[in-house]
Design a protein around this motif. Structure first.
Motif, PDB file in Angstrom:
ATOM      1  N   ASN A  56       0.850  -1.187   0.000  1.00 37.22           N
ATOM      2  CA  ASN A  56       0.000   0.000   0.000  1.00 37.22           C
ATOM      3  C   ASN A  56       0.890   1.243   0.000  1.00 37.22           C
ATOM      4  N   ILE A  57       0.835   1.991  -1.098  1.00 36.21           N
ATOM      5  CA  ILE A  57       1.701   3.158  -1.234  1.00 36.21           C
ATOM      6  C   ILE A  57       1.375   4.230  -0.206  1.00 36.21           C
ATOM      7  N   CYS A  58       0.097   4.423   0.110  1.00 37.81           N
ATOM      8  CA  CYS A  58      -0.322   5.455   1.055  1.00 37.81           C
ATOM      9  C   CYS A  58       0.267   5.201   2.442  1.00 37.81           C
ATOM     10  N   ALA A 223      11.663   2.061   2.568  1.00 34.76           N
ATOM     11  CA  ALA A 223      10.273   2.407   2.238  1.00 34.76           C
ATOM     12  C   ALA A 223      10.190   3.095   0.880  1.00 34.76           C
ATOM     13  N   GLN A 224      11.113   4.020   0.617  1.00 31.49           N
ATOM     14  CA  GLN A 224      11.112   4.703  -0.673  1.00 31.49           C
ATOM     15  C   GLN A 224      11.439   3.749  -1.819  1.00 31.49           C
ATOM     16  N   LEU A 225      12.367   2.818  -1.584  1.00 33.13           N
ATOM     17  CA  LEU A 225      12.683   1.821  -2.621  1.00 33.13           C
ATOM     18  C   LEU A 225      11.478   0.950  -2.933  1.00 33.13           C
ATOM     19  N   LEU A 226      10.761   0.532  -1.890  1.00 33.90           N
ATOM     20  CA  LEU A 226       9.576  -0.307  -2.103  1.00 33.90           C
ATOM     21  C   LEU A 226       8.480   0.475  -2.818  1.00 33.90           C
ATOM     22  N   ILE A 227       8.324   1.746  -2.450  1.00 27.67           N
ATOM     23  CA  ILE A 227       7.325   2.592  -3.131  1.00 27.67           C
ATOM     24  C   ILE A 227       7.657   2.709  -4.615  1.00 27.67           C
ATOM     25  N   ASN A 228       8.926   2.925  -4.937  1.00 30.59           N
ATOM     26  CA  ASN A 228       9.338   3.039  -6.339  1.00 30.59           C
ATOM     27  C   ASN A 228       9.106   1.734  -7.095  1.00 30.59           C
ATOM     28  N   GLN A 229       9.379   0.602  -6.438  1.00 33.07           N
ATOM     29  CA  GLN A 229       9.147  -0.689  -7.084  1.00 33.07           C
ATOM     30  C   GLN A 229       7.669  -0.916  -7.362  1.00 33.07           C
ATOM     31  N   ASP A 232       6.620   1.247 -10.254  1.00 31.68           N
ATOM     32  CA  ASP A 232       7.102   0.673 -11.521  1.00 31.68           C
ATOM     33  C   ASP A 232       6.231  -0.505 -11.949  1.00 31.68           C
ATOM     34  N   GLN A 233       5.822  -1.342 -10.984  1.00 32.07           N
ATOM     35  CA  GLN A 233       4.957  -2.472 -11.308  1.00 32.07           C
ATOM     36  C   GLN A 233       3.601  -1.995 -11.825  1.00 32.07           C
ATOM     37  N   ILE A 234       3.071  -0.936 -11.192  1.00 31.03           N
ATOM     38  CA  ILE A 234       1.777  -0.401 -11.639  1.00 31.03           C
ATOM     39  C   ILE A 234       1.883   0.159 -13.055  1.00 31.03           C
ATOM     40  N   LEU A 236       4.022  -0.754 -15.321  1.00 28.03           N
ATOM     41  CA  LEU A 236       4.207  -1.877 -16.239  1.00 28.03           C
ATOM     42  C   LEU A 236       2.871  -2.570 -16.529  1.00 28.03           C
ATOM     43  N   GLN A 237       2.040  -2.747 -15.499  1.00 22.67           N
ATOM     44  CA  GLN A 237       0.736  -3.373 -15.694  1.00 22.67           C
ATOM     45  C   GLN A 237      -0.159  -2.515 -16.586  1.00 22.67           C
ATOM     46  N   LEU A 238      -0.152  -1.196 -16.343  1.00 24.71           N
ATOM     47  CA  LEU A 238      -0.952  -0.300 -17.184  1.00 24.71           C
ATOM     48  C   LEU A 238      -0.463  -0.324 -18.627  1.00 24.71           C
ATOM     49  N   TYR A 239       0.848  -0.369 -18.787  1.00 27.52           N
ATOM     50  CA  TYR A 239       1.422  -0.426 -20.134  1.00 27.52           C
ATOM     51  C   TYR A 239       0.998  -1.698 -20.850  1.00 27.52           C
ATOM     52  N   ASN A 240       1.029  -2.837 -20.146  1.00 27.39           N
ATOM     53  CA  ASN A 240       0.635  -4.106 -20.745  1.00 27.39           C
ATOM     54  C   ASN A 240      -0.845  -4.133 -21.076  1.00 27.39           C
TER      55      ASN A 240
END
Length: 249
Positions: A56-58, A223-229, A232-234, A236-240
């Motif tokens: 959860n990004i929030c 926390a910032q690294l996980l947020i960035n990951q 990026d996954q979101i 990538l999913q939107l792109y696909n």
């Protein structure tokens, strides 16, 4: 888990006190302080734990921002305390004098003061006569207390072979001069002792500060690294999804 234990201990200590004594000095009550720190720690760590498990990004942002604010406040307090050492000393003196006034109002506060005076071999804020600010130890002739013009037993000099503590050893010590009283009690104030101890243990304090700061910095970075990951996954999913909807894909 640690924060929940802190809250439980604080609540237990609070409930053990008499209602009238507990309401006497809320501002300096160690039990209330323990509860507040425990609740704050629980909320922050809960955001980090659940945010990472649920991605959860929030919640992760709240965790990272809270850690950053706490780290900056600690840094600012250290810098301001070093730059404005005189004002910091005055604030410490104000806190100690307030604790002396409420010495008999709160058992936890009383035990804390006694522990500090024993450990630092001191008495009062500036001197042992600061105990006259307390209504029970006040030296005025109209004071009906049996402890009039006395100091707590934690101010007394203790011998190694002394098996039983004489709790009345500080009786009438405020009425004596420094030289006469120094044969029975510690006459130096705790403020000077605390300042001298701080100057003598700068490396220890620096190590403790670094030990507290490093986990906070690691938590912020992770926390910032996980947020960035997650972001990026979101993306990538939107792109696909966009390309799968494309008839020419």
């Amino acid at each position: 888990v640690i924060s929940m234990v802190m809250v439980a201990v604080g609540v237990y200590a609070r409930l053990l006190k008499h209602a009238e004594a507990a309401m006497a000095c809320l501002a300096v009550d160690p039990a209330i302080l323990l509860i507040m720190v425990g609740v704050l720690t629980f909320l922050i760590t809960f955001c980090g734990c659940v945010g990472s498990l649920r991605e959860n990004i929030c919640l992760l942002q709240v965790f990272s921002i809270c850690l950053t604010i706490i780290f900056l406040l600690q840094l600012a307090a250290g810098v301001l305390g070093f730059v404005f050492s005189d004002k910091a000393r005055g604030k410490v003196s104000e806190i100690i004098n307030g604790a002396i006034v409420h010495y008999r109002d709160d058992l936890d506060l009383q035990n804390l003061i006694d522990f500090g005076q024993k450990e630092f071999s001191c008495c009062g804020g500036v001197s042992y006569k600061d105990w006259s600010q307390n209504m029970y130890f006040n030296c005025t002739a109209t004071n009906p207390s049996r402890e009039r013009c006395s100091v707590p037993f934690s101010c007394c000099l203790h011998h190694a072979d002394q098996a039983v503590i004489n709790t009345m050893c500080g009786h009438g010590m405020q009425a004596r001069g420094y030289l006469e009283a120094s044969a029975f009690i510690h006459t130096n104030g705790c403020i000077d002792k605390l300042v001298n101890w701080t100057h003598s243990n700068l490396f220890l304090l620096g190590g403790i500060t670094l030990g507290l700061a490093l986990p906070q910095l690691v938590g912020i970075v992770l926390a910032q690294l996980l947020i960035n990951q997650i972001c990026d996954q979101i993306k990538l999913q939107l792109y696909n999804q966009q390309h799968r909807a494309d008839p020419w894909y």
